[in-house]
Design a protein around this motif. Structure first.
Motif, PDB file in Angstrom:
ATOM      1  N   ILE A 283      63.445   8.078  58.488  1.00  0.00           N
ATOM      2  CA  ILE A 283      62.937   9.252  59.208  1.00  0.00           C
ATOM      3  C   ILE A 283      61.405   9.232  59.228  1.00  0.00           C
ATOM      4  N   ASN A 284      60.808   8.830  58.118  1.00  0.00           N
ATOM      5  CA  ASN A 284      59.347   8.848  58.024  1.00  0.00           C
ATOM      6  C   ASN A 284      58.689   7.563  58.538  1.00  0.00           C
ATOM      7  N   MET A 285      59.518   6.604  58.949  1.00  0.00           N
ATOM      8  CA  MET A 285      58.998   5.263  59.218  1.00  0.00           C
ATOM      9  C   MET A 285      57.859   5.237  60.239  1.00  0.00           C
ATOM     10  N   ALA A 286      57.976   6.037  61.291  1.00  0.00           N
ATOM     11  CA  ALA A 286      56.963   5.963  62.345  1.00  0.00           C
ATOM     12  C   ALA A 286      55.821   6.949  62.107  1.00  0.00           C
ATOM     13  N   SER A 287      55.949   7.767  61.074  1.00  0.00           N
ATOM     14  CA  SER A 287      54.926   8.796  60.879  1.00  0.00           C
ATOM     15  C   SER A 287      54.452   8.846  59.432  1.00  0.00           C
ATOM     16  N   LEU A 288      54.465   7.688  58.767  1.00  0.00           N
ATOM     17  CA  LEU A 288      54.016   7.662  57.370  1.00  0.00           C
ATOM     18  C   LEU A 288      52.568   8.128  57.240  1.00  0.00           C
ATOM     19  N   ASP A 289      51.773   7.856  58.278  1.00  0.00           N
ATOM     20  CA  ASP A 289      50.378   8.294  58.230  1.00  0.00           C
ATOM     21  C   ASP A 289      50.279   9.799  57.993  1.00  0.00           C
TER      22      ASP A 289
ATOM     23  N   PHE B  99      48.242   6.050  50.246  1.00  0.00           N
ATOM     24  CA  PHE B  99      49.214   6.580  49.295  1.00  0.00           C
ATOM     25  C   PHE B  99      50.116   7.632  49.927  1.00  0.00           C
ATOM     26  N   ILE B 100      51.406   7.455  49.704  1.00  0.00           N
ATOM     27  CA  ILE B 100      52.366   8.402  50.258  1.00  0.00           C
ATOM     28  C   ILE B 100      52.385   9.666  49.399  1.00  0.00           C
ATOM     29  N   ASN B 101      52.300  10.803  50.050  1.00  0.00           N
ATOM     30  CA  ASN B 101      52.449  12.074  49.354  1.00  0.00           C
ATOM     31  C   ASN B 101      53.934  12.429  49.332  1.00  0.00           C
TER      32      ASN B 101
ATOM     33  N   SER C 152      65.474  12.014  64.533  1.00  0.00           N
ATOM     34  CA  SER C 152      64.653  12.648  63.494  1.00  0.00           C
ATOM     35  C   SER C 152      63.332  11.919  63.343  1.00  0.00           C
ATOM     36  N   LYS C 153      63.416  10.588  63.391  1.00  0.00           N
ATOM     37  CA  LYS C 153      62.211   9.780  63.257  1.00  0.00           C
ATOM     38  C   LYS C 153      61.188  10.170  64.312  1.00  0.00           C
ATOM     39  N   TRP C 154      61.652  10.332  65.534  1.00  0.00           N
ATOM     40  CA  TRP C 154      60.699  10.629  66.612  1.00  0.00           C
ATOM     41  C   TRP C 154      60.222  12.071  66.564  1.00  0.00           C
ATOM     42  N   LEU C 155      61.089  12.967  66.129  1.00  0.00           N
ATOM     43  CA  LEU C 155      60.631  14.351  65.995  1.00  0.00           C
ATOM     44  C   LEU C 155      59.620  14.453  64.864  1.00  0.00           C
ATOM     45  N   ALA C 156      59.815  13.627  63.819  1.00  0.00           N
ATOM     46  CA  ALA C 156      58.879  13.655  62.699  1.00  0.00           C
ATOM     47  C   ALA C 156      57.482  13.244  63.145  1.00  0.00           C
TER      48      ALA C 156
ATOM     49  N   LEU D 229      59.172  -1.447  66.411  1.00  0.00           N
ATOM     50  CA  LEU D 229      59.390  -0.338  67.340  1.00  0.00           C
ATOM     51  C   LEU D 229      59.075   1.007  66.696  1.00  0.00           C
ATOM     52  N   SER D 230      58.823   1.013  65.381  1.00  0.00           N
ATOM     53  CA  SER D 230      58.369   2.240  64.740  1.00  0.00           C
ATOM     54  C   SER D 230      56.847   2.271  64.671  1.00  0.00           C
ATOM     55  N   GLY D 231      56.218   1.356  65.359  1.00  0.00           N
ATOM     56  CA  GLY D 231      54.766   1.361  65.435  1.00  0.00           C
ATOM     57  C   GLY D 231      54.073   0.651  64.297  1.00  0.00           C
ATOM     58  N   ILE D 232      54.831  -0.059  63.466  1.00  0.00           N
ATOM     59  CA  ILE D 232      54.220  -0.760  62.336  1.00  0.00           C
ATOM     60  C   ILE D 232      53.591  -2.064  62.825  1.00  0.00           C
ATOM     61  N   SER D 233      52.357  -2.338  62.363  1.00  0.00           N
ATOM     62  CA  SER D 233      51.742  -3.603  62.718  1.00  0.00           C
ATOM     63  C   SER D 233      52.241  -4.684  61.759  1.00  0.00           C
TER      64      SER D 233
END
Lengths: 504, 323
Positions: free
Chosen positions: A361-367, A374-376, A416-420, B210-214
């Protein structure tokens, strides 16, 4: 084993009170099932209903914990797939078991190579392969590499392989999932041909449309339990009844489409082209709108959405998001422009199957949930919890691996990933492929909710009823360009098919 | 039925996920007990400390290898990078007389640089890691040998010697370094974006992209990190043997891969935990130590270690296939 003559209508395979237990789970509970020579017997049930366990019990991949199996009236204990083959049971799985860099004849005879004077009798192999291919009405050259064949042809090779092993019982596991409309019709012809010769076919499918065309009898499974076997009349099945049996409740409406008044234009595509396929694609998309994209496999639908998302960038043309021209050359840039893509193949492209739900779920929005590198963890967990709750992902824990989820739940994790990452333009490529009926309705409801919340949705779909019911507008593609646009109230299956074939 | 099934899943998740590591741990304990009975010397403070010291280099290298393997790759150049960094450092410090700390820094830079170059080629030219690091294996060692002209350097300054042979409250310096490396690795894998991306790439590269990871960036970082640990190992080895040579480290990559495999990390990527690798390295260290104490010939030792590697992974595979 002594040979018996089998007449059409004779029961050739029987399961009586078959139960299969895995540690902690009863996968099959007291199943009754029989197959007659010359019939197509459809196995129907949602994911997790026990269809695959049942097939695997037929082919000897699993052994039943209790119950008896009879082949041609005799009790048998199927030891392994080779034994099943000797008993005349052949299976064609969704994922083919072909060796890509061997030719057709070598594949058909794999493991059973005929010998003459100690060496492989190539001549006989080719001759016999031609014969079995003829039986399925196919004129594939036995000497071409399997790798060079299309999916439909590969499936024919699989069927031919089963026939070459002298299978009287042919199991087809969702054979239509990988085929186009035309190819499906061809497959049905082949099945009818085989059935007339007395082969008994076990056919697994989710698609009620197909059952309507092909089935003689339907056995419904639910949660590993035998529900009912129904004899059906061709082209006159009671869909609602079957769905009720399958999900255990009435589904009033397959497609609960709500109308949303579209808002501002959010995406405009102008003259998008690639050297390979796409030709001058232009269209626009508004907030709250569901834009359907129809067309045949290979028409360029997936290429188009991947170009918009940046996964396979276009060679020329403009993409305008919220009135501003943007450059999208990588998925990262697509995501930054608030575009999300739920790809056609969840397993290969959509999710990291062997990672946990929360990570996916967090994969595309870890930033967004990290301070620098560091992940919070608090933020990470709360995003995962929020999203999965919003989209009703069914799981005991967010630490569950994605591969343990059903297709419908996996699709919810993708969304969910994209909504996140707060995507505003959601591209759904075949959003309900491989998802059972109950979960499909849930996906449709989610699409409604998203549209209501102002998200713009592009839906690529090969399922016409879905395309027609869910879209506010439909673009049809043919050979890399848009062959027509249909407005709501103006669609019909015929019109879409004609545009898809380039005839309009 | 559904509910009890889900409940069961939840309770068992820890054991379910770490089954391999738990059994490796149990095997390690049993091994220690057996050796305590078989030999007088095994269960003495001095010997146990020496097991840790002997395992430290392999542990450190295996930690880097764990990142590489989780990401779906492999690094065959580990031993050669160790040799490159240690040999050039030794020559600069002893023959040119530069500050030992500058020498150590150069060793680390060499490690990171060679790793980064490999990562860059893997990511950008898209060549399988096996091939790139196979080439790297001979290139780095070749450079090292050429640089020192095949000769060894003896007599290092005290700072370096301390890193190899010194101790803090009885714990050897290399063991302390290894502990730090493991804490850092655990932190990186579990608590940072980099770690999450490492698992994602190994689990499904397409989905990760595809999740935007480089992918390229992460791969370069992974091989650089592995190279950094090679540099650290190079320094520790130099300190321990009070000499440097371009022929050290031969076969170290294989020991590191073995420790990762025994520790339950999937060779096809996407799965594994760093503590498993530490256990794997300790198992190998304890076995070597025990065989030495029992005066088993080095030839037999090779055979036994090989059997342990294949055996450990087989047991794991057999159990998984049963499911």
């Amino acid at each position: 084993m002594k040979e018996k003559t089998v007449n059409i209508g004779d029961v050739i395979f029987e399961m009586e009170n078959v139960t299969k237990k895995f540690p902690g789970v009863v996968a099959l509970d007291n199943i009754q099932f029989n197959l007659k020579a010359g019939e197509v017997h459809v196995l129907l049930g949602e994911n997790g209903a026990g269809k695959s366990t049942l097939i695997k019990t037929m082919t000897g991949a699993h052994k039943p914990t209790e119950g008896t199996i009879k082949v041609n009236g005799e009790v048998v204990h199927i030891e392994d797939p080779i034994h099943a083959q000797e008993l005349g049971i052949g299976a064609v799985y969704q994922e083919f078991n072909l060796v890509p860099f061997l030719d057709v004849a070598q594949n058909v005879f794999l493991g059973k190579e005929p010998k003459k004077n100690g060496v492989i009798d190539r001549e006989y192999m080719i001759k016999r392969t031609k014969e079995v291919l003829n039986m399925v009405g196919s004129d594939i050259d036995p000497t071409v590499m399997v790798e060079s064949l299309g999916v439909a042809s590969q499936q024919m090779v699989e069927i031919a392989k089963a026939l070459n092993a002298d299978s009287k019982i042919l199991i087809l596991d969702e054979p239509s999932a990988v085929l186009t409309e035309k190819e499906i019709n061809k497959l049905f012809e082949v099945i009818e041909r085989l059935v007339k010769k007395g082969v008994g076919v076990v056919y697994i499918s989710h698609r009620l449309e197909e059952i309507n065309v092909i089935a003689d009898r339907v056995t419904v499974l639910r949660d590993g339990q035998y529900i009912e076997t129904v004899k059906v009349e061709k082209n006159n099945i009671d869909k609602n009844e079957l769905v009720r049996l399958m999900v255990g409740r009435q589904l009033d409406d397959f497609f609960p489409k709500h109308d949303v008044v579209p808002g501002e234009e959010i995406l405009r595509v102008e003259n998008l082209s690639t050297h390979k396929l796409l030709k001058n694609i232009s269209f626009s998309l508004k907030q709250g709108e569901i834009l359907g994209i129809g067309g045949l496999v290979g028409a360029g639908r997936t290429e188009l959405v991947k170009a918009i998302f940046g996964a396979e960038p276009a060679d020329s043309g403009k993409i305008v998001v919220k009135g501003k021209e943007v450059t999208i050359r990588t998925p990262k840039e697509g995501i930054l422009n608030r575009i999300g893509l739920a790809p056609e193949d969840r397993k290969l492209e959509g999710l990291v199957q062997i990672l946990e739900i929360d990570k996916n779920i967090n994969m595309a929005s870890l930033d967004k949930v990290s301070n620098g590198p560091f992940i919070n963890e608090q933020k990470f967990n709360s995003v995962a919890a929020d999203m999965s709750e919003k989209l009703k992902v069914k799981t005991p824990s967010l630490k569950q691996l994605v591969c343990n989820l059903s297709g419908g739940n996996q699709q919810k994790v993708v969304l969910s990933k994209w909504l996140a990452c707060e995507s505003e333009i959601l591209i759904l490529d075949e959003p309900t492929r491989g998802i059972d009926v109950g979960a499909k309705v849930e996906v449709y409801s989610l699409m409604n909710d998203l549209a209501k919340a102002g998200k713009a949705i592009i839906m690529v779909s090969s399922e016409l009823p879905e395309l027609i019911a869910m879209s506010d507008r439909i673009l049809v593609m043919h050979e890399g360009s848009i062959s027509g646009e249909l407005k709501k109230g103006d669609y019909s299956q015929e019109k879409i098919l004609k545009l898809a074939a380039g005839e309009a | 039925m559904e509910n009890t099934k889900l409940l069961k899943l939840k309770n068992n998740r820890f054991f379910e996920s770490y089954k391999t590591q738990i059994s490796t741990f149990i095997a390690l304990i049993i091994l220690c007990i057996i050796l305590t009975f078989l030999t007088d010397k095994f269960f003495t403070g001095k010997n146990l400390i020496s097991v840790l010291r002997q395992s430290s280099i392999n542990s450190i290298l295996a930690a880097g290898m764990t990142f590489v393997i989780i990401s779906g790759g492999i690094d065959l150049s580990v031993g050669a990078i160790v040799a490159l960094s240690t040999a050039i450092m030794g020559d600069l410090v002893v023959n040119t007389g530069i500050n030992p700390f500058l020498g150590m820094f150069i060793a680390l830079v060499l490690g990171v640089a060679s790793g980064a170059i490999q990562g860059l080629i893997i990511a950008k030219v898209k060549i399988p890691p096996f091939i790139v690091t196979l080439g790297g294996m001979t290139i780095w060692r070749g450079i090292a040998l050429e640089y020192v002209d095949g000769s060894n350097v003896y007599g290092l300054p005290d700072q370096l010697k301390w890193l190899g042979g010194g101790d803090v409250f009885g714990l050897p310096a290399p063991v302390l370094v290894a502990m730090l490396v493991y804490l850092a690795s655990w932190f990186l894998l579990k608590k940072t974006k980099f770690g999450t991306y490492t698992y994602a790439i190994g689990g499904n590269e397409v989905a990760a992209r595809l999740s935007g990871i480089s992918i390229a960036k992460v791969q370069i970082l992974i091989y650089s990190f592995c190279g950094l640990l090679c540099g650290i190992s190079g320094i520790l080895i130099a300190g321990r043997i009070n000499a440097t040579s371009a022929v050290v480290g031969t076969g170290y990559e294989l020991d590191a891969i073995a420790a990762v495999a025994i520790g339950g990390t999937s060779m096809s990527g996407g799965k594994g935990i760093i503590w498993g690798t530490l256990l794997g390295a300790l198992v190998m260290g304890v076995i070597r130590n025990g065989l030495n104490l029992m005066r088993v010939s080095p030839y037999y030792q090779q055979i036994i270690i090989g059997i342990v590697i294949v055996g450990a992974v087989s047991i794991d595979a057999i159990r998984r296939n049963k499911k």
